[in-house]
Design a protein around this motif. Sequence first.
Motif, PDB file in Angstrom:
ATOM      1  N   ASP A  46      -0.578   0.145 -16.150  1.00 33.27           N
ATOM      2  CA  ASP A  46      -0.588   1.539 -16.635  1.00 33.27           C
ATOM      3  C   ASP A  46      -0.871   2.535 -15.521  1.00 33.27           C
ATOM      4  O   ASP A  46      -0.312   3.625 -15.498  1.00 33.27           O
ATOM      5  N   GLU A  47      -1.745   2.161 -14.608  1.00 26.84           N
ATOM      6  CA  GLU A  47      -2.081   3.050 -13.501  1.00 26.84           C
ATOM      7  C   GLU A  47      -0.822   3.379 -12.689  1.00 26.84           C
ATOM      8  O   GLU A  47      -0.529   4.534 -12.387  1.00 26.84           O
ATOM      9  N   ARG A  48      -0.064   2.358 -12.364  1.00 25.47           N
ATOM     10  CA  ARG A  48       1.159   2.544 -11.568  1.00 25.47           C
ATOM     11  C   ARG A  48       2.245   3.264 -12.364  1.00 25.47           C
ATOM     12  O   ARG A  48       3.047   3.997 -11.792  1.00 25.47           O
ATOM     13  N   LYS A  49       2.227   3.057 -13.685  1.00 25.97           N
ATOM     14  CA  LYS A  49       3.252   3.717 -14.528  1.00 25.97           C
ATOM     15  C   LYS A  49       3.118   5.240 -14.494  1.00 25.97           C
ATOM     16  O   LYS A  49       4.041   5.944 -14.869  1.00 25.97           O
TER      17      LYS A  49
ATOM     18  N   ASN B  91       0.798  -1.238   0.000  1.00 30.08           N
ATOM     19  CA  ASN B  91       0.000   0.000   0.000  1.00 30.08           C
ATOM     20  C   ASN B  91       0.828   1.285   0.000  1.00 30.08           C
ATOM     21  O   ASN B  91       0.280   2.352  -0.209  1.00 30.08           O
ATOM     22  N   VAL B  92       2.134   1.181   0.223  1.00 35.17           N
ATOM     23  CA  VAL B  92       2.955   2.404   0.245  1.00 35.17           C
ATOM     24  C   VAL B  92       4.065   2.401  -0.816  1.00 35.17           C
ATOM     25  O   VAL B  92       4.960   3.234  -0.771  1.00 35.17           O
ATOM     26  N   ARG B  93       3.999   1.467  -1.748  1.00 38.37           N
ATOM     27  CA  ARG B  93       5.081   1.345  -2.728  1.00 38.37           C
ATOM     28  C   ARG B  93       5.268   2.606  -3.579  1.00 38.37           C
ATOM     29  O   ARG B  93       6.378   3.122  -3.680  1.00 38.37           O
ATOM     30  N   GLU B  94       4.175   3.063  -4.178  1.00 39.03           N
ATOM     31  CA  GLU B  94       4.316   4.207  -5.105  1.00 39.03           C
ATOM     32  C   GLU B  94       4.842   5.444  -4.390  1.00 39.03           C
ATOM     33  O   GLU B  94       5.720   6.137  -4.898  1.00 39.03           O
ATOM     34  N   THR B  95       4.318   5.730  -3.195  1.00 41.14           N
ATOM     35  CA  THR B  95       4.777   6.936  -2.480  1.00 41.14           C
ATOM     36  C   THR B  95       6.244   6.799  -2.072  1.00 41.14           C
ATOM     37  O   THR B  95       7.019   7.731  -2.217  1.00 41.14           O
ATOM     38  N   THR B  96       6.620   5.621  -1.598  1.00 37.82           N
ATOM     39  CA  THR B  96       8.001   5.418  -1.159  1.00 37.82           C
ATOM     40  C   THR B  96       8.976   5.568  -2.328  1.00 37.82           C
ATOM     41  O   THR B  96      10.027   6.190  -2.188  1.00 37.82           O
ATOM     42  N   ILE B  97       8.607   5.010  -3.469  1.00 40.31           N
ATOM     43  CA  ILE B  97       9.500   5.098  -4.636  1.00 40.31           C
ATOM     44  C   ILE B  97       9.560   6.545  -5.133  1.00 40.31           C
ATOM     45  O   ILE B  97      10.633   7.084  -5.371  1.00 40.31           O
TER      46      ILE B  97
ATOM     47  N   PRO C 296       2.318  -9.407 -14.244  1.00 40.26           N
ATOM     48  CA  PRO C 296       3.734  -9.376 -14.655  1.00 40.26           C
ATOM     49  C   PRO C 296       4.566  -8.557 -13.670  1.00 40.26           C
ATOM     50  O   PRO C 296       4.259  -7.388 -13.419  1.00 40.26           O
ATOM     51  N   TYR C 297       5.600  -9.184 -13.090  1.00 34.95           N
ATOM     52  CA  TYR C 297       6.395  -8.504 -12.055  1.00 34.95           C
ATOM     53  C   TYR C 297       7.485  -7.621 -12.664  1.00 34.95           C
ATOM     54  O   TYR C 297       8.248  -8.061 -13.531  1.00 34.95           O
ATOM     55  N   GLY C 298       7.572  -6.403 -12.146  1.00 31.39           N
ATOM     56  CA  GLY C 298       8.617  -5.494 -12.589  1.00 31.39           C
ATOM     57  C   GLY C 298       9.424  -4.959 -11.418  1.00 31.39           C
ATOM     58  O   GLY C 298       9.025  -5.066 -10.253  1.00 31.39           O
ATOM     59  N   VAL C 299      10.594  -4.408 -11.735  1.00 28.79           N
ATOM     60  CA  VAL C 299      11.409  -3.727 -10.731  1.00 28.79           C
ATOM     61  C   VAL C 299      11.002  -2.254 -10.776  1.00 28.79           C
ATOM     62  O   VAL C 299      11.110  -1.603 -11.811  1.00 28.79           O
ATOM     63  N   GLY C 300      10.519  -1.752  -9.640  1.00 28.68           N
ATOM     64  CA  GLY C 300      10.042  -0.369  -9.586  1.00 28.68           C
ATOM     65  C   GLY C 300      11.170   0.606  -9.326  1.00 28.68           C
ATOM     66  O   GLY C 300      12.146   0.280  -8.647  1.00 28.68           O
ATOM     67  N   MET C 301      11.021   1.815  -9.870  1.00 28.45           N
ATOM     68  CA  MET C 301      12.030   2.869  -9.642  1.00 28.45           C
ATOM     69  C   MET C 301      11.431   4.212 -10.015  1.00 28.45           C
ATOM     70  O   MET C 301      10.285   4.275 -10.490  1.00 28.45           O
ATOM     71  N   ASN C 302      12.238   5.259  -9.866  1.00 27.85           N
ATOM     72  CA  ASN C 302      11.785   6.605 -10.219  1.00 27.85           C
ATOM     73  C   ASN C 302      11.249   6.629 -11.649  1.00 27.85           C
ATOM     74  O   ASN C 302      11.874   6.108 -12.569  1.00 27.85           O
ATOM     75  N   LYS C 303      10.108   7.271 -11.797  1.00 30.06           N
ATOM     76  CA  LYS C 303       9.391   7.275 -13.078  1.00 30.06           C
ATOM     77  C   LYS C 303      10.214   7.889 -14.210  1.00 30.06           C
ATOM     78  O   LYS C 303      10.124   7.455 -15.356  1.00 30.06           O
ATOM     79  N   ASP C 304      11.004   8.912 -13.890  1.00 25.93           N
ATOM     80  CA  ASP C 304      11.707   9.645 -14.947  1.00 25.93           C
ATOM     81  C   ASP C 304      13.111   9.127 -15.233  1.00 25.93           C
ATOM     82  O   ASP C 304      13.765   9.609 -16.150  1.00 25.93           O
ATOM     83  N   ASP C 305      13.579   8.144 -14.466  1.00 26.17           N
ATOM     84  CA  ASP C 305      14.954   7.665 -14.652  1.00 26.17           C
ATOM     85  C   ASP C 305      15.000   6.558 -15.712  1.00 26.17           C
ATOM     86  O   ASP C 305      15.169   5.374 -15.411  1.00 26.17           O
TER      87      ASP C 305
ATOM     88  N   GLY D  74       8.467   4.052 -12.514  1.00 20.02           N
ATOM     89  CA  GLY D  74       8.970   3.376 -13.703  1.00 20.02           C
ATOM     90  C   GLY D  74       9.157   1.893 -13.415  1.00 20.02           C
ATOM     91  O   GLY D  74       9.384   1.512 -12.264  1.00 20.02           O
ATOM     92  N   PHE D  75       9.052   1.070 -14.451  1.00 23.81           N
ATOM     93  CA  PHE D  75       9.214  -0.382 -14.274  1.00 23.81           C
ATOM     94  C   PHE D  75      10.207  -0.951 -15.274  1.00 23.81           C
ATOM     95  O   PHE D  75      10.110  -0.664 -16.472  1.00 23.81           O
ATOM     96  N   ALA D  76      11.132  -1.773 -14.795  1.00 21.96           N
ATOM     97  CA  ALA D  76      11.940  -2.597 -15.691  1.00 21.96           C
ATOM     98  C   ALA D  76      11.388  -4.009 -15.582  1.00 21.96           C
ATOM     99  O   ALA D  76      10.994  -4.443 -14.512  1.00 21.96           O
ATOM    100  N   GLY D  77      11.356  -4.700 -16.684  1.00 27.53           N
ATOM    101  CA  GLY D  77      10.814  -6.055 -16.668  1.00 27.53           C
ATOM    102  C   GLY D  77       9.822  -6.256 -17.794  1.00 27.53           C
ATOM    103  O   GLY D  77       9.896  -5.532 -18.780  1.00 27.53           O
TER     104      GLY D  77
END
Length: 306
Positions: free
Chosen positions: A143-146, A121-127, A253-262, A150-153
């Motif tokens: 797409d909502e989370r994108k 529940n806190v993934r997007e804010t923490t990232i 589909p599992y991705g590695v989350g990170m800063n959206k603009d990086d 950002g996602f690699a995978g």
Amino acid sequence: MKLRKSAAAAATVAVLALAATACGGDSGNAGDKPAGGAGGKDQPKLPTYTVASGVKLDSATLKRAQKAGKIVIGAKNDQPYLGFQDTDGKRSGFDIEIAKMVAADLGFKPSQIEFKTIDSNVRETTISKGEVDLYVGTYTINDERKKQVGFAGPYFMAGADLLVRGDEKGITGPDSVKGKTVCSIKGSTPLQEIKKSKYGAKTVELSKYSECVQQLLNNEVDAVTTDDAILKGYAAQRPGKLKVVGKPFTEEPYGVGMNKDDKVLREAVSKAIEAHEKNGDYKKAYDATLGLSKSAYTAPPALERY
Ligand code: GLU
């Protein structure tokens, strides 16, 4: 010493939980250590990853991590065989291995990874606040989370399924949860799915999957829904007491989350995943983690570059 004391207390709890299971009781701690951990005698061995040196990338996240001399990676701590933390603090599981192989290609040794437990529940804010550099924790790309991260995978394909008690006869798939109480966790895609009116389920929404599993063991809910890979880990810990229905009803589909603009980091992480799939580390890591929970190995999905 405070720390030691609490570790000893935790160990006592774990022993008690084990004793309860041995006696055939329904109780037990839903977050118990995965059985048959990797590396034991006759167990598949975990790979070791060659750490890259002199990595230079035009990535703000990487530069910050290099300056700090460590990379901060968000993970789960209560998902056996995926992202799990022992009472002694040791982390294990397939997601932890993905984190280590990616970190190695970015130039960080395992000792330079600072794992932080971050629940769904806190993934997007923490990232997006930059509190973690990467996130590897059963994180579905969508797409909502994108819009926020950002996602690699993807590096793995799961699907929402149902975990029920071993003696459950009535719940055989998502079409038989009408009027039943199903537990899932806040901020997760399977919770969003099961709340759809077509299923007719009542939902209990908690923060951690292990809490849902505990409620299932205590007869407080009828089922737990989330990804099959996660549920199989819990079922493997409680053979006979818990079972996975086995009818996946979404694609995760599992991705590695990170800063959206990086974008540079996103590409570097995708390349790392690709390289470790090719050199056999991925399969080796799978066999020594998720493979132990009877999740059949399937080739990883094609990477999605965007
Ligand atoms: N993969 C799903 C999600 O990202 C469920 C598992 C989880 O909560 O991490 O929402």
